[in-house]
Design a protein around this motif. Structure first.
Motif, mmCIF file in Angstrom:
data_model
loop_
_atom_site.group_PDB
_atom_site.id
_atom_site.type_symbol
_atom_site.label_atom_id
_atom_site.label_comp_id
_atom_site.label_asym_id
_atom_site.label_seq_id
_atom_site.Cartn_x
_atom_site.Cartn_y
_atom_site.Cartn_z
ATOM 1 N N LYS A 108 -2.141 -24.965 -33.359
ATOM 2 C CA LYS A 108 -1.973 -23.628 -32.789
ATOM 3 C C LYS A 108 -0.568 -23.410 -32.241
ATOM 4 O O LYS A 108 -0.127 -22.272 -32.105
ATOM 5 N N SER A 109 0.129 -24.499 -31.911
ATOM 6 C CA SER A 109 1.452 -24.383 -31.300
ATOM 7 C C SER A 109 2.577 -24.897 -32.183
ATOM 8 O O SER A 109 3.738 -24.567 -31.938
ATOM 9 N N PHE A 110 2.244 -25.711 -33.181
ATOM 10 C CA PHE A 110 3.262 -26.343 -34.013
ATOM 11 C C PHE A 110 2.981 -26.091 -35.495
ATOM 12 O O PHE A 110 1.824 -26.063 -35.921
ATOM 13 N N ASN B 211 -5.420 -19.617 -25.473
ATOM 14 C CA ASN B 211 -5.955 -18.265 -25.547
ATOM 15 C C ASN B 211 -6.652 -17.886 -24.236
ATOM 16 O O ASN B 211 -7.428 -18.656 -23.693
ATOM 17 N N SER B 212 -6.354 -16.699 -23.711
ATOM 18 C CA SER B 212 -7.038 -16.146 -22.535
ATOM 19 C C SER B 212 -6.951 -17.066 -21.330
ATOM 20 O O SER B 212 -7.953 -17.393 -20.701
ATOM 21 N N GLN B 213 -5.737 -17.503 -20.998
ATOM 22 C CA GLN B 213 -5.503 -18.295 -19.803
ATOM 23 C C GLN B 213 -4.555 -17.528 -18.894
ATOM 24 O O GLN B 213 -4.183 -16.394 -19.163
ATOM 25 N N ILE B 214 -4.124 -18.159 -17.809
ATOM 26 C CA ILE B 214 -3.215 -17.463 -16.893
ATOM 27 C C ILE B 214 -1.755 -17.790 -17.183
ATOM 28 O O ILE B 214 -0.866 -17.184 -16.590
ATOM 29 N N ALA B 215 -1.503 -18.742 -18.068
ATOM 30 C CA ALA B 215 -0.121 -19.064 -18.431
ATOM 31 C C ALA B 215 -0.116 -19.776 -19.768
ATOM 32 O O ALA B 215 -1.064 -20.476 -20.119
ATOM 33 N N GLY B 216 0.964 -19.589 -20.517
ATOM 34 C CA GLY B 216 1.085 -20.243 -21.815
ATOM 35 C C GLY B 216 2.218 -19.643 -22.611
ATOM 36 O O GLY B 216 3.180 -19.120 -22.049
ATOM 37 N N SER B 217 2.112 -19.704 -23.928
ATOM 38 C CA SER B 217 3.147 -19.176 -24.796
ATOM 39 C C SER B 217 2.524 -18.219 -25.807
ATOM 40 O O SER B 217 1.311 -18.234 -26.035
ATOM 41 N N TYR B 218 3.352 -17.383 -26.396
ATOM 42 C CA TYR B 218 2.879 -16.433 -27.393
ATOM 43 C C TYR B 218 3.871 -16.370 -28.538
ATOM 44 O O TYR B 218 5.040 -16.747 -28.411
#
Length: 441
Positions: A297-299, A102-109
């Motif tokens: 949160k991701s799986f 959450n609230s980073q410069i890169a990741g997944s949505y």
């Protein structure tokens, strides 16, 4: 489905037109959202769609927003999803997606729209950063069709392979692949002949594009080329077994925990394994509350070793752990033979095929998961030698043995698989997650 209607005069002329009037002239510097699923031109079956992808920016990302619209015959937007439960409005609307991290410069949505009617849709994703309200949107057009398959029995089985080991090997650089050492692809062929598929954990930094790597001087690991071919030919599903197979209980920050777990999802997505979000195989079964908090949160699910069938109620309870039988080889089960007392790591004894078959006979609202590693046939080597060895030649499973717990005889493997329930649905973790309504985040 609930739809709020207005007069034709206020209908928008399409997502692109709306974007042209609402996106600022100066888009957020370096900000971008990609759409990995559904892919442009694809067809989605059912009444729900999960829009997922990646995001990146030079400034801190506040939101990734997704606009999902219905298309008419001219591919123009006529209504926009205003609530994930399926409510549509005729004016432009976008919804905030769930970010990881959450609230980073890169990741997944990810964001899910439910209760949708069949038809053509367009999704548009854009990034909101701390220095600009909107990046240029990325779009994907897809078709949603009604699911005409018979309803499942709601009893599921999953056949898994730990670390997706390619085969048994020997020698310091795994230069020797003994006769009788089955490859993962051959195991998938055995399953395909029975109308079955499998999923396997992948350790990303142990996987080379084209060279099978050697691990612990006795295991060959598949390449990305191997994994892709098995997905395309046998329906093989890759799930994450970590970036580096690191012990998550020794990590001290969420950034470390995410790098090992959630950060692998967009990488697997980029390689075509878009169902990896279904399960995280905790490396070496190591987990704690902090690891669970990040992973969920991701799986959809996390793998934990166990000896019983899962119930729907249990796996849908935080932290969403799925008991998985880790199938062991080792000593034989005949007290009259020398293999009954031979030296084996952790004193493991070969698992009875009938015990595995019981796991593969779940009842309604149950899920049986068995995980194999490396499969062999025939005989090789000498009992008690320093090299790998096995004898799987007996017609009686009690007489079969292997020199390492993670090596299992093919005839025992097939006896267990053939003892499965004929009515249970063979599924990967993502399929069970969709059926039982478990969405990560």
């Amino acid at each position: 489905m609930k739809t709020t209607m207005r007069t034709a005069a206020v209908l928008t002329t399409g997502l692109a037109a709306v974007a042209a009037t609402t996106v600022p002239a100066l888009a957020a510097a370096g900000a971008k959202a990609t759409i990995l699923a559904p892919t442009d031109g694809s067809t989605v079956t059912g009444t729900s769609v999960i829009v997922r992808g990646g995001y990146s920016a030079e400034a801190s990302v506040r939101e990734v927003r997704v606009a999902l619209c219905k298309l008419n015959a001219s591919d123009l937007c006529t209504a926009y999803l205003s609530n994930v439960d399926g409510t549509f409005v005729t004016s432009y609307k976008s919804l905030a997606a769930t970010l990881s991290p959450n609230s980073q410069i890169a990741g997944s949505y990810t964001i899910t729209g439910s209760n949708l009617d069949p038809g053509r849709y367009r999704a548009a994703a854009f990034v909101v950063t701390s220095d600009n309200p909107k990046s240029a949107p990325t779009t994907s057009t897809f078709t949603l069709q009604k699911d005409t398959t018979p309803p499942p029995t709601n009893a599921f089985i999953t056949i898994a392979f730990g670390r997706s080991n390619w085969s048994v090997a020997a020698g310091g650089d795994c230069a020797i692949v003994p006769a009788g050492a089955r490859t993962l692809e051959q195991n998938l062929q055995d399953l395909q002949s029975r109308g079955l598929k499998a999923q396997g954990g992948v350790i990303l930094n142990r996987t080379d594009p084209t060279i099978r790597t050697c691990y612990q001087q006795q295991v060959l690991q598949p390449t990305w080329t191997d994994l892709t071919r098995m997905r395309e030919s046998y329906g093989f599903t890759a799930v994450s077994q970590g970036m580096n197979y690191a012990d998550m209980t020794k990590m001290t920050t969420d950034a470390q925990r995410f790098t090992e777990s959630g950060a692998t999802v967009p990488i697997l997505n980029s390689k075509g394994f878009t169902r990896a979000w279904g399960m995280f195989n905790y490396p070496n079964n190591k987990m704690d509350a902090d690891a669970n908090r990040v992973v969920t949160k991701s799986f959809a699910f996390g793998r934990v070793y166990g000896t019983t069938v899962n119930t729907r109620a249990a796996v849908l309870t935080y932290p969403y752990l799925v008991k998985t039988v880790s199938v062991m080889g080792g000593r034989c089960n005949n007290k009259n033979l020398a293999c009954y007392t031979m030296s084996v790591k952790n004193n493991q004894r070969t698992a009875p095929p009938s015990r595995l078959a019981r796991i593969l006979n779940p009842k309604a609202n149950e899920w049986g998961v068995v995980q194999f590693y490396r499969v062999v046939e025939g005989s090789y080597g000498v009992m008690g030698g320093k090299d790998v060895a096995w004898d799987c030649t007996s017609t009686d499973w009690r007489n079969r043995w292997t020199s390492h717990p993670e090596i299992y005889c093919r005839n025992s493997f097939l006896e267990a698989i053939d003892g499965r329930s004929a009515s249970a649905t063979n599924a990967d973790a993502a399929q069970v997650a969709v059926a039982w309504g478990r969405t990560p985040g």
